[in-house]
Design a protein around this motif. Structure first.
Motif, PDB file in Angstrom:
ATOM      1  N   THR A  47       0.830  -1.209   0.000  1.00 39.59           N
ATOM      2  CA  THR A  47       0.000   0.000   0.000  1.00 39.59           C
ATOM      3  C   THR A  47       0.862   1.256   0.000  1.00 39.59           C
ATOM      4  O   THR A  47       0.595   2.217  -0.741  1.00 39.59           O
ATOM      5  N   GLU A  48       1.911   1.259   0.821  1.00 39.34           N
ATOM      6  CA  GLU A  48       2.808   2.415   0.855  1.00 39.34           C
ATOM      7  C   GLU A  48       3.510   2.611  -0.487  1.00 39.34           C
ATOM      8  O   GLU A  48       3.618   3.737  -0.995  1.00 39.34           O
ATOM      9  N   GLU A  49       3.997   1.512  -1.076  1.00 38.37           N
ATOM     10  CA  GLU A  49       4.682   1.621  -2.367  1.00 38.37           C
ATOM     11  C   GLU A  49       3.722   2.093  -3.456  1.00 38.37           C
ATOM     12  O   GLU A  49       4.075   2.963  -4.270  1.00 38.37           O
ATOM     13  N   ASN A  50       2.505   1.523  -3.485  1.00 34.56           N
ATOM     14  CA  ASN A  50       1.534   1.938  -4.497  1.00 34.56           C
ATOM     15  C   ASN A  50       1.107   3.391  -4.305  1.00 34.56           C
ATOM     16  O   ASN A  50       0.874   4.116  -5.281  1.00 34.56           O
ATOM     17  N   SER A  51       1.019   3.829  -3.048  1.00 32.46           N
ATOM     18  CA  SER A  51       0.659   5.224  -2.776  1.00 32.46           C
ATOM     19  C   SER A  51       1.734   6.171  -3.291  1.00 32.46           C
ATOM     20  O   SER A  51       1.434   7.206  -3.894  1.00 32.46           O
ATOM     21  N   GLU A  52       2.994   5.821  -3.053  1.00 36.85           N
ATOM     22  CA  GLU A  52       4.088   6.665  -3.544  1.00 36.85           C
ATOM     23  C   GLU A  52       4.069   6.716  -5.071  1.00 36.85           C
ATOM     24  O   GLU A  52       4.292   7.772  -5.669  1.00 36.85           O
ATOM     25  N   ALA A  53       3.808   5.568  -5.718  1.00 37.89           N
ATOM     26  CA  ALA A  53       3.742   5.550  -7.179  1.00 37.89           C
ATOM     27  C   ALA A  53       2.580   6.405  -7.680  1.00 37.89           C
ATOM     28  O   ALA A  53       2.716   7.140  -8.668  1.00 37.89           O
ATOM     29  N   ALA A  54       1.423   6.320  -7.007  1.00 36.86           N
ATOM     30  CA  ALA A  54       0.271   7.133  -7.399  1.00 36.86           C
ATOM     31  C   ALA A  54       0.561   8.629  -7.216  1.00 36.86           C
ATOM     32  O   ALA A  54       0.161   9.458  -8.039  1.00 36.86           O
ATOM     33  N   LYS A  55       1.274   8.975  -6.133  1.00 36.61           N
ATOM     34  CA  LYS A  55       1.640  10.380  -5.918  1.00 36.61           C
ATOM     35  C   LYS A  55       2.559  10.882  -7.024  1.00 36.61           C
ATOM     36  O   LYS A  55       2.393  11.999  -7.535  1.00 36.61           O
ATOM     37  N   ARG A  56       3.548  10.044  -7.379  1.00 37.68           N
ATOM     38  CA  ARG A  56       4.468  10.463  -8.450  1.00 37.68           C
ATOM     39  C   ARG A  56       3.733  10.645  -9.767  1.00 37.68           C
ATOM     40  O   ARG A  56       3.981  11.617 -10.502  1.00 37.68           O
ATOM     41  N   GLU A  57       2.808   9.730 -10.085  1.00 42.06           N
ATOM     42  CA  GLU A  57       2.056   9.853 -11.322  1.00 42.06           C
ATOM     43  C   GLU A  57       1.169  11.094 -11.308  1.00 42.06           C
ATOM     44  O   GLU A  57       1.087  11.822 -12.310  1.00 42.06           O
ATOM     45  N   LEU A  58       0.523  11.364 -10.167  1.00 40.77           N
ATOM     46  CA  LEU A  58      -0.329  12.546 -10.064  1.00 40.77           C
ATOM     47  C   LEU A  58       0.487  13.824 -10.227  1.00 40.77           C
ATOM     48  O   LEU A  58       0.074  14.755 -10.934  1.00 40.77           O
ATOM     49  N   CYS A  59       1.642  13.883  -9.579  1.00 42.06           N
ATOM     50  CA  CYS A  59       2.506  15.059  -9.710  1.00 42.06           C
ATOM     51  C   CYS A  59       2.968  15.237 -11.151  1.00 42.06           C
ATOM     52  O   CYS A  59       3.044  16.376 -11.659  1.00 42.06           O
ATOM     53  N   ALA A  60       3.268  14.129 -11.838  1.00 34.80           N
ATOM     54  CA  ALA A  60       3.712  14.220 -13.226  1.00 34.80           C
ATOM     55  C   ALA A  60       2.589  14.754 -14.115  1.00 34.80           C
ATOM     56  O   ALA A  60       2.819  15.591 -15.000  1.00 34.80           O
ATOM     57  N   ARG A  61       1.360  14.284 -13.870  1.00 36.40           N
ATOM     58  CA  ARG A  61       0.226  14.759 -14.675  1.00 36.40           C
ATOM     59  C   ARG A  61      -0.042  16.245 -14.440  1.00 36.40           C
ATOM     60  O   ARG A  61      -0.314  17.000 -15.382  1.00 36.40           O
ATOM     61  N   PHE A  62       0.020  16.675 -13.170  1.00 34.88           N
ATOM     62  CA  PHE A  62      -0.202  18.086 -12.891  1.00 34.88           C
ATOM     63  C   PHE A  62       0.941  18.942 -13.443  1.00 34.88           C
ATOM     64  O   PHE A  62       0.721  20.086 -13.870  1.00 34.88           O
ATOM     65  N   ALA A  63       2.158  18.412 -13.415  1.00 33.23           N
ATOM     66  CA  ALA A  63       3.286  19.147 -13.993  1.00 33.23           C
ATOM     67  C   ALA A  63       3.092  19.310 -15.501  1.00 33.23           C
ATOM     68  O   ALA A  63       3.366  20.379 -16.068  1.00 33.23           O
ATOM     69  N   ALA A  64       2.623  18.240 -16.178  1.00 36.85           N
ATOM     70  CA  ALA A  64       2.354  18.330 -17.613  1.00 36.85           C
ATOM     71  C   ALA A  64       1.239  19.336 -17.893  1.00 36.85           C
ATOM     72  O   ALA A  64       1.311  20.112 -18.854  1.00 36.85           O
ATOM     73  N   LEU A  65       0.194  19.314 -17.041  1.00 36.18           N
ATOM     74  CA  LEU A  65      -0.899  20.269 -17.205  1.00 36.18           C
ATOM     75  C   LEU A  65      -0.409  21.704 -16.995  1.00 36.18           C
ATOM     76  O   LEU A  65      -0.779  22.614 -17.740  1.00 36.18           O
ATOM     77  N   ALA A  66       0.429  21.902 -15.988  1.00 35.41           N
ATOM     78  CA  ALA A  66       0.983  23.238 -15.742  1.00 35.41           C
ATOM     79  C   ALA A  66       1.840  23.700 -16.911  1.00 35.41           C
ATOM     80  O   ALA A  66       1.799  24.875 -17.317  1.00 35.41           O
ATOM     81  N   ALA A  67       2.635  22.769 -17.481  1.00 27.54           N
ATOM     82  CA  ALA A  67       3.460  23.121 -18.633  1.00 27.54           C
ATOM     83  C   ALA A  67       2.586  23.491 -19.830  1.00 27.54           C
ATOM     84  O   ALA A  67       2.894  24.443 -20.578  1.00 27.54           O
ATOM     85  N   LEU A  68       1.480  22.766 -20.028  1.00 27.25           N
ATOM     86  CA  LEU A  68       0.560  23.089 -21.118  1.00 27.25           C
ATOM     87  C   LEU A  68      -0.079  24.460 -20.905  1.00 27.25           C
ATOM     88  O   LEU A  68      -0.216  25.249 -21.855  1.00 27.25           O
ATOM     89  N   LEU A  69      -0.463  24.757 -19.657  1.00 25.75           N
ATOM     90  CA  LEU A  69      -1.026  26.082 -19.365  1.00 25.75           C
ATOM     91  C   LEU A  69      -0.012  27.189 -19.610  1.00 25.75           C
ATOM     92  O   LEU A  69      -0.347  28.256 -20.154  1.00 25.75           O
ATOM     93  N   GLU A  70       1.227  26.956 -19.215  1.00 25.39           N
ATOM     94  CA  GLU A  70       2.266  27.953 -19.464  1.00 25.39           C
ATOM     95  C   GLU A  70       2.476  28.164 -20.961  1.00 25.39           C
ATOM     96  O   GLU A  70       2.660  29.301 -21.421  1.00 25.39           O
ATOM     97  N   GLU A  71       2.460  27.081 -21.719  1.00 26.00           N
ATOM     98  CA  GLU A  71       2.629  27.198 -23.171  1.00 26.00           C
ATOM     99  C   GLU A  71       1.474  27.975 -23.800  1.00 26.00           C
ATOM    100  O   GLU A  71       1.685  28.849 -24.659  1.00 26.00           O
TER     101      GLU A  71
END
Length: 348
Positions: free
Chosen positions: A196-220
């Motif tokens: 559960t801890e490992e899957n949670s960390e993986a889900a957090k990393r994926e969520l952060c990556a998606r929001f980072a991509a969204l932020a980059a798209l907004l900046e563009e």
């Protein structure tokens, strides 16, 4: 097993030796003791087989197709792995067997001392040799014939002893097997917690990556819209600056015409006034139609009303705000956890 250390700790070597020769399962002297490798503890082969069978219910016999099994040592909880031979693959402890034989010979050769056998409190000279089933207490024959248990149901002490000892051994085997299953469930829960801890960390990393991509798209997108506004600003300011230059040029010409016209107006003589044009370099400067035309104002371009407004570049982000506020995880079915085996009831 360190017999010598245990013997030296007690004043009576025989009693201390007897304690060292007791099986932790049946609480009797070892019978065909086997060594549980690698923890080096000993068990009766039958007791070890009972514990093994309880921990591995599908293991039927030595001819079974099951390749092996496992159980935990009741003394130290160390996990013991067995091959296809099961308990019969464990080594017999011949040293302990020889010590037990010597101990039994020594005990049989010793005379029975008074006080070694429990005596009846009501009849001091009578040994306790029967069991009152009604009252569930051991007693003597005199109590059954003349005493408090004469109307009670009794049974031979040894048969009751063997029956209860067998029941106790079965309960011990079941408890040991139950402890093994509980330990297995604990291990599964610990693994689930880690996963559960490992899957949670993986889900957090994926969520952060998606929001980072969204932020980059907004900046563009923001940079693109800013570029369009800047381009429109440059076009409009360039047009306005060109108009300013045209109007300044017209203003300069009009100012020179006014100055010349004032000088001409100061002439008092009619002939001099009419002949002034011959003396000027630009004869058209004093042309009356020219002055009349100039006095009406220029015909230069003008900007429309609201030309400087940038309202056309306003962006409504309300729908995006609502979409972001409504952003949530995708609905998924809850995972059901299953544990192998039947549900166990643990009673204190």
């Amino acid at each position: 097993m360190d017999f010598q250390a245990g013997i030296l700790q007690d004043g009576n070597p025989m009693e201390s030796l007897e304690k060292q020769l007791i099986c932790p399962i049946c609480l009797e002297m070892f019978s065909k003791p086997v060594v549980i490798l690698p923890c080096q503890h000993n068990l009766c082969r039958k007791c070890a087989n009972d514990v093994f069978q309880a921990s591995n219910p599908v293991w039927q016999s030595r001819s079974s197709l099951i390749s092996g099994g496992r159980f935990r040592c009741p003394s130290c909880r160390h996990e013991v792995l067995l091959d296809r031979h099961g308990v019969y693959g464990l080594q017999r402890n011949l040293l302990v067997e020889n010590i037990i034989d010597i101990y039994k010979q020594e005990c049989s050769s010793r005379p029975l001392k008074k006080g070694e056998h429990p005596m009846c409190k009501e009849h001091e000279d009578e040994r306790i040799n029967i069991y009152c089933v009604t009252c569930e207490v051991p007693t003597c024959s005199m109590c059954k014939v003349f005493g408090a248990h004469k109307d009670c149901e009794v049974a031979p002490l040894q048969s009751v002893f063997q029956g209860q000892k067998t029941e106790l051994n079965n309960c011990i085997s079941m408890l040991v097997a139950g402890n093994d299953r509980i330990q297995t469930v604990i291990s599964q829960l610990e693994d689930s917690c880690q996963s559960t801890e490992e899957n949670s960390e993986a889900a957090k990393r994926e969520l952060c990556a998606r929001f980072a991509a969204l932020a980059a798209l907004l900046e563009e997108k923001k940079a693109e819209l800013l570029q369009r506004i800047s381009q429109e600003q440059a076009d409009k300011t360039a047009f306005i600056q060109s108009l300013i230059c045209q109007y300044k040029e017209q203003l300069e010409k009009s100012s020179r015409l006014v100055e010349t016209a004032i000088q001409a107006a100061e002439e008092t003589g009619g002939a001099a006034f009419l002949m002034r044009g011959d003396r000027d370099t630009d004869r058209s400067m004093l042309s009356l139609p020219r002055i009349v035309e100039a006095s009406k104002g220029g015909r230069l371009d003008k900007i429309e009303k609201g030309y400087e407004s940038m309202d056309a570049f306003s962006v409504s982000l309300d729908h995006l705000t609502e979409a972001i506020q409504a952003l949530d995880f995708d609905p998924a079915e809850e995972d059901e956890e299953y544990f192998d085996g039947e549900e166990e009831e643990v009673e204190d």
